[in-house]
Write a protein that holds these residues in place. Structure first.
Motif, PDB file in Angstrom:
ATOM      1  N   MET A   1       2.180  -7.112  -6.358  1.00  0.00           N
ATOM      2  CA  MET A   1       2.216  -5.950  -5.476  1.00  0.00           C
ATOM      3  C   MET A   1       1.771  -4.706  -6.222  1.00  0.00           C
ATOM      4  SD  MET A   1       5.714  -6.122  -3.328  1.00  0.00           S
ATOM      5  CE  MET A   1       6.029  -7.506  -2.298  1.00  0.00           C
ATOM      6  N   SER A   2       0.945  -3.873  -5.579  1.00  0.00           N
ATOM      7  CA  SER A   2       0.523  -2.657  -6.250  1.00  0.00           C
ATOM      8  C   SER A   2       1.611  -1.581  -6.116  1.00  0.00           C
ATOM      9  CB  SER A   2      -0.790  -2.168  -5.655  1.00  0.00           C
ATOM     10  OG  SER A   2      -0.605  -1.931  -4.289  1.00  0.00           O
ATOM     11  N   VAL A   3       1.464  -0.543  -6.905  1.00  0.00           N
ATOM     12  CA  VAL A   3       2.498   0.489  -6.941  1.00  0.00           C
ATOM     13  C   VAL A   3       2.009   1.708  -6.178  1.00  0.00           C
ATOM     14  CG1 VAL A   3       3.756   2.052  -8.485  1.00  0.00           C
ATOM     15  CG2 VAL A   3       3.399  -0.319  -9.125  1.00  0.00           C
ATOM     16  N   THR A   4       2.888   2.324  -5.437  1.00  0.00           N
ATOM     17  CA  THR A   4       2.546   3.564  -4.746  1.00  0.00           C
ATOM     18  C   THR A   4       3.634   4.587  -5.031  1.00  0.00           C
ATOM     19  OG1 THR A   4       1.944   4.507  -2.622  1.00  0.00           O
ATOM     20  CG2 THR A   4       3.710   2.915  -2.586  1.00  0.00           C
ATOM     21  N   THR A   5       3.321   5.862  -4.868  1.00  0.00           N
ATOM     22  CA  THR A   5       4.334   6.869  -5.192  1.00  0.00           C
ATOM     23  C   THR A   5       5.141   7.299  -3.988  1.00  0.00           C
ATOM     24  OG1 THR A   5       2.614   8.494  -4.958  1.00  0.00           O
ATOM     25  CG2 THR A   5       3.224   7.849  -7.207  1.00  0.00           C
ATOM     26  N   GLU A   6       4.527   7.309  -2.830  1.00  0.00           N
ATOM     27  CA  GLU A   6       5.301   7.661  -1.657  1.00  0.00           C
ATOM     28  C   GLU A   6       4.614   7.110  -0.417  1.00  0.00           C
ATOM     29  OE1 GLU A   6       5.610  11.878  -1.055  1.00  0.00           O
ATOM     30  OE2 GLU A   6       3.477  12.108  -0.874  1.00  0.00           O
ATOM     31  N   HIS A   7       5.340   6.981   0.648  1.00  0.00           N
ATOM     32  CA  HIS A   7       4.703   6.669   1.923  1.00  0.00           C
ATOM     33  C   HIS A   7       5.200   7.679   2.940  1.00  0.00           C
ATOM     34  CE1 HIS A   7       8.472   4.534   2.878  1.00  0.00           C
ATOM     35  NE2 HIS A   7       8.190   4.936   4.088  1.00  0.00           N
ATOM     36  N   ARG A   8       4.404   7.876   3.966  1.00  0.00           N
ATOM     37  CA  ARG A   8       4.731   8.893   4.965  1.00  0.00           C
ATOM     38  C   ARG A   8       5.876   8.411   5.857  1.00  0.00           C
ATOM     39  NH1 ARG A   8       2.231  13.122   7.792  1.00  0.00           N
ATOM     40  NH2 ARG A   8       0.451  13.210   6.414  1.00  0.00           N
ATOM     41  N   THR A   9       6.926   9.182   5.921  1.00  0.00           N
ATOM     42  CA  THR A   9       7.996   8.893   6.874  1.00  0.00           C
ATOM     43  C   THR A   9       8.127  10.134   7.726  1.00  0.00           C
ATOM     44  OG1 THR A   9       9.697   9.740   5.422  1.00  0.00           O
ATOM     45  CG2 THR A   9       9.265   7.396   5.293  1.00  0.00           C
ATOM     46  N   GLY A  10       7.434  10.171   8.861  1.00  0.00           N
ATOM     47  CA  GLY A  10       7.364  11.400   9.622  1.00  0.00           C
ATOM     48  C   GLY A  10       6.402  12.303   8.878  1.00  0.00           C
ATOM     49  N   SER A  11       6.198  13.542   9.355  1.00  0.00           N
ATOM     50  CA  SER A  11       5.200  14.371   8.700  1.00  0.00           C
ATOM     51  C   SER A  11       5.788  15.145   7.524  1.00  0.00           C
ATOM     52  CB  SER A  11       4.583  15.326   9.697  1.00  0.00           C
ATOM     53  OG  SER A  11       5.610  16.120  10.235  1.00  0.00           O
ATOM     54  N   SER A  12       7.108  15.027   7.267  1.00  0.00           N
ATOM     55  CA  SER A  12       7.702  15.829   6.202  1.00  0.00           C
ATOM     56  C   SER A  12       7.621  15.147   4.837  1.00  0.00           C
ATOM     57  CB  SER A  12       9.153  16.137   6.541  1.00  0.00           C
ATOM     58  OG  SER A  12       9.861  14.946   6.736  1.00  0.00           O
ATOM     59  N   ARG A  13       7.060  13.967   4.782  1.00  0.00           N
ATOM     60  CA  ARG A  13       6.885  13.230   3.538  1.00  0.00           C
ATOM     61  C   ARG A  13       8.168  13.126   2.707  1.00  0.00           C
ATOM     62  NH1 ARG A  13       2.527  10.875   1.841  1.00  0.00           N
ATOM     63  NH2 ARG A  13       0.643  11.165   3.044  1.00  0.00           N
ATOM     64  N   ILE A  14       9.247  12.754   3.349  1.00  0.00           N
ATOM     65  CA  ILE A  14      10.472  12.407   2.631  1.00  0.00           C
ATOM     66  C   ILE A  14      10.184  11.079   1.948  1.00  0.00           C
ATOM     67  CG2 ILE A  14      12.844  11.576   2.927  1.00  0.00           C
ATOM     68  CD1 ILE A  14      13.144  13.530   5.209  1.00  0.00           C
ATOM     69  N   ALA A  19       8.652   3.689  -1.489  1.00  0.00           N
ATOM     70  CA  ALA A  19       8.164   4.422  -2.651  1.00  0.00           C
ATOM     71  C   ALA A  19       9.182   4.374  -3.781  1.00  0.00           C
ATOM     72  CB  ALA A  19       7.900   5.872  -2.259  1.00  0.00           C
ATOM     73  N   ILE A  20      10.437   4.498  -3.410  1.00  0.00           N
ATOM     74  CA  ILE A  20      11.502   4.568  -4.412  1.00  0.00           C
ATOM     75  C   ILE A  20      11.579   3.279  -5.231  1.00  0.00           C
ATOM     76  CG2 ILE A  20      14.029   4.617  -4.626  1.00  0.00           C
ATOM     77  CD1 ILE A  20      13.773   6.662  -2.142  1.00  0.00           C
ATOM     78  N   VAL A  21      11.421   2.144  -4.594  1.00  0.00           N
ATOM     79  CA  VAL A  21      11.507   0.890  -5.355  1.00  0.00           C
ATOM     80  C   VAL A  21      10.147   0.478  -5.926  1.00  0.00           C
ATOM     81  CG1 VAL A  21      13.558   0.049  -4.154  1.00  0.00           C
ATOM     82  CG2 VAL A  21      11.306  -0.642  -3.337  1.00  0.00           C
ATOM     83  N   GLY A  22       9.130   1.318  -5.729  1.00  0.00           N
ATOM     84  CA  GLY A  22       7.844   1.113  -6.399  1.00  0.00           C
ATOM     85  C   GLY A  22       7.037  -0.066  -5.893  1.00  0.00           C
ATOM     86  N   VAL A  23       7.134  -0.336  -4.601  1.00  0.00           N
ATOM     87  CA  VAL A  23       6.283  -1.398  -4.052  1.00  0.00           C
ATOM     88  C   VAL A  23       5.377  -0.805  -2.976  1.00  0.00           C
ATOM     89  CG1 VAL A  23       7.821  -3.350  -4.471  1.00  0.00           C
ATOM     90  CG2 VAL A  23       8.042  -2.062  -2.350  1.00  0.00           C
TER      91      VAL A  23
END
Ligand code: FPP
Ligand code: MG
Length: 337
Positions: A1-14, A19-23
């Motif tokens: 699995m590649s790593v990502t830093t965040e994903h969009r959850t609504g437009s506020s980018r919480i 993202a937190i578990v790095g998948v």
């Protein structure tokens, strides 16, 4: 699995749990898309409420659990996205109704629906999300068990809320009473999300049961940490008010344990007699609960649930989704919001 830093959850980018578990969980982007599609309304006001809710974001823990559970064995991605979306809609509906019950004015760092549009409209909007969830579940057209698993979880949540009211301001309840309540109100939906994902895959039945147990342990730990944060966090970090359990008369584990302390126990009981509690008393009770070791005790209890959750996962093949489920378990203990 590649790593990502965040994903969009609504437009506020919480930052979401993915993202937190790095998948990298591309299905979560599809879930966001489906949330927007199914919540949309022709009515102007209803549409404004939809935008408010979707922009509020959230951690998207339940959809992530559906997706990861389904990835443990081969599964059909289209159905997984529908069920993952439904799990989040049920969760959102429950928070809207919960904020009405608790009279809470803030959620995800934004005004709650009830504080902005009142209780009547908020109940209806929660019902709208709830109906959308079951429309999605019915629409997958197979695995009717997924519908009954989710419906059972909702009944449990309602029962958990009834229990919470029945035990409100009851300082003589047992730890078992508290644990049963958090299992019903929080852990059952988390477990149902795991089981639903599992049922969409080719997972053997005995492992489906194991994943249910993982979800229950994870969910209990999640709620205990939530109850700890109500004593220890800052509202600007948490995105919702703190001290609200004391204000609402909800007796949680940190308080329950501190009441058994030989010195602080009696002091706390006396302070709690000053109903309704003002801000100064809430602060004083919170400090006493911490000094009595109630917060530490609750954290240890949450940690024991997480240990159990991770032990249960050892029954599964050591694959990336299993590692991610372990990562979620670890994160639940350290989360600050
Ligand atoms: C948050 O708890 C609330 C829940 C975990 C469950 C709420 C459930 C219902 C209102 C019944 C189900 C209703 C539907 C429509 C599915 P909390 O108050 O401890 O957490 P908080 O601090 O985030 O408010
Ligand atoms: Mg609440």
């Amino acid at each position: 699995m590649s790593v990502t830093t965040e994903h969009r959850t609504g437009s506020s980018r919480i930052p979401g749990f993915g993202a937190i578990v790095g998948v990298s969980v591309p299905e979560l982007e599809l879930v966001e898309k489906r949330l927007h599609e199914v919540v949309v309304s022709q009515n102007d006001l209803m549409q404004r409420v939809s935008v408010h809710i979707l922009e509020g974001g959230g951690k998207r823990l339940r959809p992530l659990l559906v997706i990861l559970a389904a990835r443990l064995f081969p599964s059909d991605v289209r159905a997984v996205v529908e069920v993952a979306t439904a799990s989040e809609l049920i969760h959102m509906a429950s928070l809207i109704h919960d904020d009405i019950i608790d009279g809470s004015d803030c959620r995800h760092k934004k005004p709650s629906l009830n504080s902005r549009w009142g209780n009547h409209l908020s109940v209806l909007f929660g019902d709208h999300l709830f109906a959308a969830a079951f429309r999605l579940l019915a629409g997958i057209g197979k695995k009717p068990r997924v519908i009954s698993v989710m419906a059972k979880a909702v009944s449990c949540m309602c029962e958990g809320e009834f229990e919470q009211m029945s035990y409100s301001n009851d300082y003589d309840q047992s730890e078992g009473d508290y644990l049963r309540r958090i299992r019903l109100k929080t852990a059952e939906l988390i477990a149902a999300s795991c089981v639903s994902g599992a049922l969409l895959s080719e997972m053997p039945e005995e492992l489906v049961t194991s994943l249910y147990e993982y979800g229950i342990c994870l969910g209990c730990a999640f709620q205990i940490v939530d109850d700890v944060l109500d004593f220890t966090s800052d509202p600007s970090v948490l995105g919702k008010p703190t001290g609200s359990d004391l204000k609402c008369g909800t007796v949680t584990l940190p308080l329950l344990n501190s009441l058994t302390h030989p010195v602080y126990g009696q002091r706390i009981r006396e302070m709690l007699r000053r109903q309704p509690l003002d801000e100064a008393t809430i602060r004083a009770v919170s400090e006493a609960v911490k000094a009595a070791g109630g917060v530490n005790y609750a954290h240890e209890k949450a940690s024991a649930f997480i240990d159990r959750a991770k032990r249960i996962l050892m029954a599964f093949p050591k694959t990336p989704p299993r590692t991610a489920l372990e990562g979620i378990a670890d994160y639940v203990l350290t989360r600050a919001y």
